[in-house]
Design a protein around this motif. Structure first.
Motif, PDB file in Angstrom:
ATOM      1  N   ALA A  51       0.811  -1.224   0.000  1.00  0.00           N
ATOM      2  CA  ALA A  51       0.000   0.000   0.000  1.00  0.00           C
ATOM      3  C   ALA A  51       0.841   1.270   0.000  1.00  0.00           C
ATOM      4  CB  ALA A  51      -0.925   0.001   1.223  1.00  0.00           C
ATOM      5  N   LYS A  52       2.133   1.156  -0.232  1.00  0.00           N
ATOM      6  CA  LYS A  52       2.980   2.347  -0.142  1.00  0.00           C
ATOM      7  C   LYS A  52       2.606   3.428  -1.149  1.00  0.00           C
ATOM      8  CE  LYS A  52       7.095   0.571   2.163  1.00  0.00           C
ATOM      9  NZ  LYS A  52       8.503   0.143   2.044  1.00  0.00           N
ATOM     10  N   MET A  53       2.144   3.033  -2.326  1.00  0.00           N
ATOM     11  CA  MET A  53       1.743   4.054  -3.295  1.00  0.00           C
ATOM     12  C   MET A  53       0.507   4.808  -2.809  1.00  0.00           C
ATOM     13  SD  MET A  53       0.703   0.883  -4.056  1.00  0.00           S
ATOM     14  CE  MET A  53       1.575   0.063  -5.373  1.00  0.00           C
ATOM     15  N   ILE A  54      -0.343   4.135  -2.010  1.00  0.00           N
ATOM     16  CA  ILE A  54      -1.485   4.823  -1.410  1.00  0.00           C
ATOM     17  C   ILE A  54      -1.008   5.791  -0.339  1.00  0.00           C
ATOM     18  CG2 ILE A  54      -3.683   4.559  -0.214  1.00  0.00           C
ATOM     19  CD1 ILE A  54      -3.887   1.739  -1.360  1.00  0.00           C
ATOM     20  N   GLN A  55      -0.047   5.360   0.467  1.00  0.00           N
ATOM     21  CA  GLN A  55       0.500   6.221   1.508  1.00  0.00           C
ATOM     22  C   GLN A  55       1.225   7.430   0.928  1.00  0.00           C
ATOM     23  OE1 GLN A  55       2.564   2.827   3.370  1.00  0.00           O
ATOM     24  NE2 GLN A  55       1.554   3.349   5.286  1.00  0.00           N
ATOM     25  N   ALA A  56       1.673   7.318  -0.324  1.00  0.00           N
ATOM     26  CA  ALA A  56       2.364   8.428  -0.981  1.00  0.00           C
ATOM     27  C   ALA A  56       1.401   9.406  -1.648  1.00  0.00           C
ATOM     28  CB  ALA A  56       3.353   7.895  -2.020  1.00  0.00           C
ATOM     29  N   SER A  78       9.594   6.650  -2.734  1.00  0.00           N
ATOM     30  CA  SER A  78       8.601   6.791  -1.671  1.00  0.00           C
ATOM     31  C   SER A  78       7.584   5.657  -1.703  1.00  0.00           C
ATOM     32  CB  SER A  78       7.882   8.140  -1.777  1.00  0.00           C
ATOM     33  OG  SER A  78       6.957   8.159  -2.855  1.00  0.00           O
ATOM     34  N   CYS A  79       7.424   5.014  -2.867  1.00  0.00           N
ATOM     35  CA  CYS A  79       6.514   3.880  -3.013  1.00  0.00           C
ATOM     36  C   CYS A  79       7.217   2.541  -2.823  1.00  0.00           C
ATOM     37  CB  CYS A  79       5.875   3.878  -4.406  1.00  0.00           C
ATOM     38  SG  CYS A  79       4.888   5.324  -4.802  1.00  0.00           S
ATOM     39  N   GLY A  80       8.527   2.576  -2.674  1.00  0.00           N
ATOM     40  CA  GLY A  80       9.318   1.365  -2.747  1.00  0.00           C
ATOM     41  C   GLY A  80       9.638   0.703  -1.423  1.00  0.00           C
ATOM     42  N   SER A  81      10.022  -0.564  -1.528  1.00  0.00           N
ATOM     43  CA  SER A  81      10.634  -1.310  -0.434  1.00  0.00           C
ATOM     44  C   SER A  81      12.029  -1.677  -0.929  1.00  0.00           C
ATOM     45  CB  SER A  81       9.827  -2.564  -0.099  1.00  0.00           C
ATOM     46  OG  SER A  81       8.538  -2.229   0.363  1.00  0.00           O
ATOM     47  N   HIS A  82      12.931  -0.715  -0.831  1.00  0.00           N
ATOM     48  CA  HIS A  82      14.239  -0.884  -1.463  1.00  0.00           C
ATOM     49  C   HIS A  82      15.124  -1.836  -0.665  1.00  0.00           C
ATOM     50  CE1 HIS A  82      16.380   1.625   1.454  1.00  0.00           C
ATOM     51  NE2 HIS A  82      15.431   2.539   1.337  1.00  0.00           N
ATOM     52  N   THR A 130      22.026   1.728   9.610  1.00  0.00           N
ATOM     53  CA  THR A 130      21.309   2.927  10.037  1.00  0.00           C
ATOM     54  C   THR A 130      19.886   2.885   9.492  1.00  0.00           C
ATOM     55  OG1 THR A 130      21.774   4.293   8.090  1.00  0.00           O
ATOM     56  CG2 THR A 130      23.492   4.173   9.787  1.00  0.00           C
ATOM     57  N   GLN A 131      19.124   3.902   9.811  1.00  0.00           N
ATOM     58  CA  GLN A 131      17.764   3.995   9.294  1.00  0.00           C
ATOM     59  C   GLN A 131      17.745   4.217   7.784  1.00  0.00           C
ATOM     60  OE1 GLN A 131      14.748   5.728  12.341  1.00  0.00           O
ATOM     61  NE2 GLN A 131      16.542   7.070  12.443  1.00  0.00           N
ATOM     62  N   LEU A 132      18.822   4.759   7.230  1.00  0.00           N
ATOM     63  CA  LEU A 132      18.897   4.948   5.782  1.00  0.00           C
ATOM     64  C   LEU A 132      18.836   3.618   5.052  1.00  0.00           C
ATOM     65  CD1 LEU A 132      21.746   7.623   5.608  1.00  0.00           C
ATOM     66  CD2 LEU A 132      19.286   8.033   5.318  1.00  0.00           C
ATOM     67  N   HIS A 133      19.322   2.551   5.689  1.00  0.00           N
ATOM     68  CA  HIS A 133      19.327   1.228   5.074  1.00  0.00           C
ATOM     69  C   HIS A 133      17.973   0.548   5.163  1.00  0.00           C
ATOM     70  CE1 HIS A 133      23.629   1.919   6.184  1.00  0.00           C
ATOM     71  NE2 HIS A 133      23.814   1.420   4.980  1.00  0.00           N
ATOM     72  N   ASN A 134      17.090   1.073   5.991  1.00  0.00           N
ATOM     73  CA  ASN A 134      15.769   0.481   6.142  1.00  0.00           C
ATOM     74  C   ASN A 134      15.035   0.502   4.805  1.00  0.00           C
ATOM     75  OD1 ASN A 134      12.805   0.352   6.728  1.00  0.00           O
ATOM     76  ND2 ASN A 134      13.489   0.320   8.849  1.00  0.00           N
ATOM     77  N   ASN A 135      14.388  -0.599   4.460  1.00  0.00           N
ATOM     78  CA  ASN A 135      13.726  -0.684   3.150  1.00  0.00           C
ATOM     79  C   ASN A 135      12.606   0.339   2.992  1.00  0.00           C
ATOM     80  OD1 ASN A 135      10.840  -2.310   3.101  1.00  0.00           O
ATOM     81  ND2 ASN A 135      12.027  -2.805   4.922  1.00  0.00           N
ATOM     82  N   CYS A 136      12.136   0.895   4.108  1.00  0.00           N
ATOM     83  CA  CYS A 136      11.057   1.886   4.065  1.00  0.00           C
ATOM     84  C   CYS A 136      11.550   3.325   4.178  1.00  0.00           C
ATOM     85  CB  CYS A 136      10.061   1.618   5.194  1.00  0.00           C
ATOM     86  SG  CYS A 136       9.224   0.028   5.106  1.00  0.00           S
ATOM     87  N   SER A 137      12.855   3.560   4.118  1.00  0.00           N
ATOM     88  CA  SER A 137      13.361   4.918   4.357  1.00  0.00           C
ATOM     89  C   SER A 137      12.901   5.906   3.297  1.00  0.00           C
ATOM     90  CB  SER A 137      14.887   4.920   4.467  1.00  0.00           C
ATOM     91  OG  SER A 137      15.510   4.539   3.254  1.00  0.00           O
ATOM     92  N   ARG A 251       2.376  -1.721 -19.679  1.00  0.00           N
ATOM     93  CA  ARG A 251       2.616  -0.941 -18.472  1.00  0.00           C
ATOM     94  C   ARG A 251       2.187  -1.736 -17.233  1.00  0.00           C
ATOM     95  NH1 ARG A 251      -0.380   4.600 -19.532  1.00  0.00           N
ATOM     96  NH2 ARG A 251      -1.920   3.135 -20.377  1.00  0.00           N
ATOM     97  N   LEU A 252       3.073  -1.755 -16.259  1.00  0.00           N
ATOM     98  CA  LEU A 252       2.830  -2.521 -15.038  1.00  0.00           C
ATOM     99  C   LEU A 252       3.532  -1.840 -13.871  1.00  0.00           C
ATOM    100  CD1 LEU A 252       1.996  -5.120 -13.412  1.00  0.00           C
ATOM    101  CD2 LEU A 252       4.183  -6.105 -14.168  1.00  0.00           C
ATOM    102  N   SER A 253       2.793  -1.602 -12.799  1.00  0.00           N
ATOM    103  CA  SER A 253       3.380  -1.180 -11.528  1.00  0.00           C
ATOM    104  C   SER A 253       3.096  -2.287 -10.536  1.00  0.00           C
ATOM    105  CB  SER A 253       2.779   0.143 -11.047  1.00  0.00           C
ATOM    106  OG  SER A 253       3.093   1.190 -11.943  1.00  0.00           O
ATOM    107  N   LEU A 254       4.144  -2.775  -9.907  1.00  0.00           N
ATOM    108  CA  LEU A 254       4.046  -3.970  -9.084  1.00  0.00           C
ATOM    109  C   LEU A 254       4.674  -3.702  -7.728  1.00  0.00           C
ATOM    110  CD1 LEU A 254       3.166  -6.981  -9.280  1.00  0.00           C
ATOM    111  CD2 LEU A 254       5.493  -7.495 -10.045  1.00  0.00           C
ATOM    112  N   LYS A 255       4.000  -4.129  -6.662  1.00  0.00           N
ATOM    113  CA  LYS A 255       4.512  -3.837  -5.323  1.00  0.00           C
ATOM    114  C   LYS A 255       4.236  -4.993  -4.378  1.00  0.00           C
ATOM    115  CE  LYS A 255       6.641  -1.506  -2.322  1.00  0.00           C
ATOM    116  NZ  LYS A 255       6.926  -2.804  -1.703  1.00  0.00           N
ATOM    117  N   THR A 256       5.309  -5.478  -3.766  1.00  0.00           N
ATOM    118  CA  THR A 256       5.191  -6.533  -2.779  1.00  0.00           C
ATOM    119  C   THR A 256       4.922  -5.953  -1.402  1.00  0.00           C
ATOM    120  OG1 THR A 256       6.282  -8.518  -1.921  1.00  0.00           O
ATOM    121  CG2 THR A 256       7.648  -6.577  -2.184  1.00  0.00           C
ATOM    122  N   GLY A 257       4.466  -6.821  -0.511  1.00  0.00           N
ATOM    123  CA  GLY A 257       4.289  -6.469   0.889  1.00  0.00           C
ATOM    124  C   GLY A 257       4.665  -7.656   1.746  1.00  0.00           C
ATOM    125  N   ALA A 258       5.027  -7.406   2.978  1.00  0.00           N
ATOM    126  CA  ALA A 258       5.385  -8.492   3.888  1.00  0.00           C
ATOM    127  C   ALA A 258       4.217  -9.444   4.091  1.00  0.00           C
ATOM    128  CB  ALA A 258       5.846  -7.923   5.235  1.00  0.00           C
TER     129      ALA A 258
END
Length: 344
Positions: A51-56, A78-82, A130-137, A251-258
């Protein structure tokens, strides 16, 4: 329609079916009509990072992104889980610096880099994550950007903070449901529950956003384009989201979640997909979403970056092929005529 999770993915070892992953899938149009489903499309789930794209959405719709001069690459982040690779860490660090902030302003918590080379180098150098490495940063940098725009306080993950209230309003708008409640995500932000079909409907709202001119739709369309244009920022090299977006025929936007969640936006069809594996297994969610996208013709089953998830080979410690992870029979088969006719 069954209300129980149904088998979606099988694990074979030799000639024996060893394990089965069950789950739910909903494919929806923007009106909220479920055009195809497996299991229970009304099962209530936590979307987690899908749901990160919704949160963005409030970041863009509020004007905060424009005011901060954010690029499409930053919006994709901002939409990613890097994976916490140098490209991601450096991008978030520069973003914070442009806001006049440091890593300490984040509230996502530290996480070891998921980029193997960087993680091992940090261990050798005895460097703490650090927090920069967090996938949600990247998402949290977006939260901070919105908080500054709203002139709100620093505790932006508080459910009553203006940032999170804006996220909830956007979430309930695109899902067209009142959320029954929230849980706290791994990155400390509230994650609002919703029925699986409502999440699929939200993805279809994103998929059709380019056909509307209201502020929220314009924001959704820009985020969708940003994800498509910057798949590395959404996940990273070797990751399922990045590889399958690159491999897509359209065109495809794809997003995983835990916990076995996946969401997909299909702008050329006006459809959204939401998927939940009941036992939370990532190997199963990656296989199932690949199968559904092959079923729709969005992905080619023979593409190597699709086949690696659609029929993931199992190897032992000697490197011998001993089995595979595969979708249940028929899941990746051609869609019905009724589904094909739903193309936008």
């Amino acid at each position: 329609m069954s209300t129980a999770a149904v088998p979606l993915v099988e694990v074979w070892r030799g000639s024996l079916l060893e394990s089965v992953h069950c789950g739910h899938v909903a494919i929806s149009d923007a009106r909220g009509e479920v055009v195809e489903a497996w299991g229970d499309p009304d099962a209530t789930i936590f979307p987690r990072s899908s749901a990160k794209m919704i949160q963005a959405l409030p970041l863009v719709a509020s004007g905060a992104a424009a005011r901060a001069g954010l690029s499409d690459a930053q919006l994709a982040l901002s939409c990613g889980s890097h994976q916490g690779a140098p490209v991601h860490v450096d991008a978030v660090s520069r973003w914070l610096a442009a806001l006049g902030l440091r890593e300490e302003a984040l509230r996502c918590g530290p996480e070891a880099s998921r980029d193997k080379a960087l993680r091992l180098q940090m261990i050798r150098d005895q460097e703490a994550p650090t927090q920069l490495h967090n996938n949600c940063s990247g998402k949290h940098a977006g939260f901070l950007t919105l908080a500054r725009h709203l002139e709100a306080g620093p505790e932006y993950v508080d459910p009553d903070h203006p940032v999170q209230r804006a996220c909830l309003e956007a979430f309930e708008t695109v899902t067209d449901r009142t959320s029954p409640g929230f849980g706290i995500d791994g990155c400390s932000a509230p994650n609002w529950a919703t029925p699986l079909a409502a999440l699929a409907r939200a993805m279809a709202v994103f998929a059709t956003a380019h056909t509307r001119d209201d502020v929220l739709s314009q924001a959704a369309a820009r985020l969708t384009r940003a994800m498509q244009a910057h798949p590395v920022e959404v996940a990273g090299e070797g990751r399922a989201c990045t590889l399958m977006m690159r491999a897509a025929r359209e065109r495809l936007s794809l997003k995983t979640g835990a916990e076995g969640v996946f969401a997909a936006i299909l702008p050329d069809r006006g459809l959204g997909i939401a998927l939940k594996i009941a036992d939370g297994a990532t190997r199963a969610s990656e296989c199932a979403i690949a199968a559904i996208l092959v079923r729709l013709g969005v992905l080619d089953a023979a593409h190597p970056d699709v086949a690696r998830f659609l029929n993931a080979e199992l190897t032992n410690r000697r490197g011998l092929a001993v089995g595979d992870v595969r979708p249940v029979t028929g899941l990746a088969a051609s869609a019905s005529q009724s589904l094909k006719s739903s193309r936008a």
